[in-house]
Design an enzyme around this catalytic site. Structure first.
Site, PDB file in Angstrom:
ATOM      1  N   GLY A   1       0.805  -1.215   0.000  1.00 56.24           N
ATOM      2  CA  GLY A   1       0.000   0.000   0.000  1.00 56.24           C
ATOM      3  C   GLY A   1       0.834   1.259   0.000  1.00 56.24           C
TER       4      GLY A   1
ATOM      5  CG  ASP B   1       3.197  -5.276  11.372  1.00 55.33           C
ATOM      6  OD1 ASP B   1       2.309  -5.996  11.868  1.00 55.33           O
ATOM      7  OD2 ASP B   1       3.240  -4.992  10.167  1.00 55.33           O
TER       8      ASP B   1
END
Length: 595
Positions: A22, A135
């Site tokens: 993205g 993450d």
């Protein structure tokens, strides 16, 4: 648009695209100076003018550039070339840990421990450099054919010693590996990475995730409140020492986790020692939830000491003493009447004093009074009304939102109107601040779990999350938790109770390229069992592939996985050797002996 053969910074030649995201696209490149293949991450052109994305992109370079460890992807170069922001890093020829789990299911205990030792060692180095990954998940861990792992994607990492990079520390990773403190918006610490590593360890040993749900919010809530499913109930062959490591790493309360990744690494080193295999189940020292183990506060009760007064004894003693003192002189009989009168007056005064000091206050305090209704009154009017009935008004006025009561008027009192309480009780007044209005922001590109949590808990909005297929799904790679649209435009004003819909990408799981990834029949069977797919196999003689390997598959790589569907695969089989021809009778060697 970047094309094959294009050079970046007059040095890095583009070979092919190896991934799209993205925020950035990743290319396999060739370093013409150092003669080696590299991975080049380039910020998407449409985002290069957005300061927020540029900062995040540069943050990854800054975070990873200070890290030099065998288990962390090495950063080579960073810069800008003709408006293209790029990062050059080590090229890892392998697959992600997620792909390995998807292909193999659960790993062996020794394989899982080896991976976790590398992971904890690498993250210890990152934490020593004040970098939190935030993450950690199998998708961000590459594994080479020789078993070496490489931790990647420090794109949302946080530098603990850099004030510029910590505007918010509530960015969330994948919900399946999300620490409870991140899910509740409390931010990240080193112990947040430890929680994610514990979930990864669980998945390596079981081949599945501990918490599942119909949507990401449900999964996040399970991380916050549900206990971890028992690892040993699923596989009794796993030692208690291994389950204890996972229990300690995935504790809801960070106080119950390892102090740092190095402690977890050291614990893994001795987990299979004979004296530890059957150790006792790890017990949490601190409560796992904030309200656990706390007793309700008892209300303080005001008590008035009762003073016992024996009036008859008091009066008789006073009277007798007075009379005895005054009538010692029997010759002064005329004064006796006056003395008696004076003594009686004194006794009456004493009785009145006792009543005023003790009896009257006691009876007043025990008198029950109904709390009056002050709703819609001015605060000053309410205070007068309460004080008139003998109540004490708390000096601090509480402020409260109300869509019904006009601003600056009384909403309620505590104790509430209609309650029967003692006179003298303290009363708290709640004043209306009216109905608060909030302005909606542009949430596109943000993690929907984080935004939903804020909108629901902080602003009281009703949030609906819907999946939607992006128009550019084939051109752009989306994260499954990324917001791609919203029902209310940025700048819209809302109030508590209003509704908003957040749209996230409808991404289905896809078939892998079994032939290219060199799958064998066992890999295919495990895959089909996992996704409830019917399998049909055909053996084909060939020399192009090793026996037992996949030659073709009926479902194209990248097509969506549908449960209950049928998959047909061709499996390589070694060519059958032709039988040797028997020699003719006249060609057979003679077995007769001659003398």
């Amino acid at each position: 648009m970047i094309t094959k053969g294009q050079k970046i910074n007059d040095r890095y030649e583009i070979i092919r695209s190896i991934g799209e995201g993205g925020m950035a696209n990743v290319y396999l490149g060739y370093d013409t100076i150092l003669d080696r293949n590299v991975a080049i991450k380039v910020l998407r052109g449409d985002l290069a003018g957005d300061e927020k994305f540029v900062r995040r992109f540069q943050r990854e370079a800054l975070s990873a550039s200070s890290l030099a460890h065998p288990s962390i992807v090495e950063m080579y170069d960073v810069g800008v070339d003709d408006g293209l922001y790029f990062i050059v890093m080590e090229y890892v020829d392998g697959k992600t840990l997620k792909q390995l789990i998807k292909k193999r299911g659960n790993l062996t205990l020794s394989e899982a421990i080896d991976i976790m030792l590398q992971l904890t060692d690498g993250m210890s180095h990152a934490h020593d450099s004040y970098i939190i990954h935030r993450d950690l998940k199998p998708q961000n861990i590459m594994i080479k054919d020789d078993g070496q792992i490489k931790i990647t994607d420090f794109g949302i990492a946080m530098a603990l010693n850099s004030t510029q990079l910590t505007q918010t520390n509530s960015v969330m990773g994948s919900v399946h590996y999300l620490p409870p403190e991140q899910a509740s918006g409390k931010g990240s610490t080193i112990k947040s990475d430890i929680y994610s590593m514990g979930i990864i360890f669980y998945e390596l040993l079981t081949g599945s995730l501990p918490f599942r749900g119909d949507n990401a919010v449900e999964i996040a809530l399970k991380h916050m409140r549900d206990p971890l499913p028992s690892l040993r109930q699923e596989n009794s062959n796993i030692p208690q020492s291994i389950e204890n490591i996972i229990l300690k790493a995935t504790a809801k309360n960070p106080k119950n986790r390892y102090e740092d990744a190095r402690s977890m690494h050291d614990d893994l080193l001795t987990a299979l020692n004979e004296d530890r295999m059957n150790e006792e189940v790890y017990k949490y020292k601190y409560p796992e939830h904030e309200n656990e183990g706390k007793n309700k506060k008892e209300e303080k009760k005001e008590s008035t000491e009762e003073v016992d007064v024996d009036e008859e004894k008091f009066l008789s003693e006073e009277t007798d003493n007075s009379i005895a003192t005054k009538i010692e002189d029997e010759d002064n009989k005329k004064n006796i009447t006056l003395i008696v009168i004076l003594s009686s007056i004194l006794a009456i005064l004493v009785i009145a004093l006792v009543v005023v000091l003790f009896v009257l206050p006691e009876s007043t305090q025990n008198e029950a009074v109904i709390v009056p209704d002050c709703e819609n009154l001015k605060v000053s009017s309410c205070e007068k009304k309460l004080q008139k009935l003998g109540f004490v008004v708390e000096t601090d006025i509480e402020l409260i939102e109300s869509s019904v009561i006009e601003k600056n008027l009384v909403v309620k009192t505590k104790p509430e109107a209609g309650r029967s309480v003692k006179a003298g009780t303290k009363i708290v007044i709640y004043k209306s601040i009216g109905e608060e209005v909030y302005e909606i922001e542009d949430y596109t590109g943000k993690n929907y779990i984080e935004i939903q949590t804020i909108l629901e808990t902080k602003y009281g909005l009703k949030v609906t999350v819907e999946k939607k297929v992006p128009a550019d799904l084939k051109e752009k790679e989306y994260d499954e938790q990324e917001i791609i649209g919203q029902s209310l435009a940025a700048g819209s004003e809302v109030k508590k109770g209003d509704s908003i819909t957040l749209y996230i990408p409808d991404i289905e799981e896809e078939y892998p390229d079994m032939e290219a990834e060199n799958w064998n029949l066992d890999d295919v069977k495990a895959f089909c069992d996992k996704y409830d797919i019917k399998l049909t196999t055909t053996e084909v003689e060939t020399t192009k592939k090793d026996p037992g390997k996949v030659l073709t598959q009926s479902r194209a790589p990248g097509s969506p996985i549908v449960k209950g569907s049928t998959l047909r695969v061709e499996i390589a089989k070694a060519p059958t050797e032709k039988p040797k021809e028997e020699p003719k009778d006249d060609e057979k060697p003679s077995t007769e002996s001659t003398e």
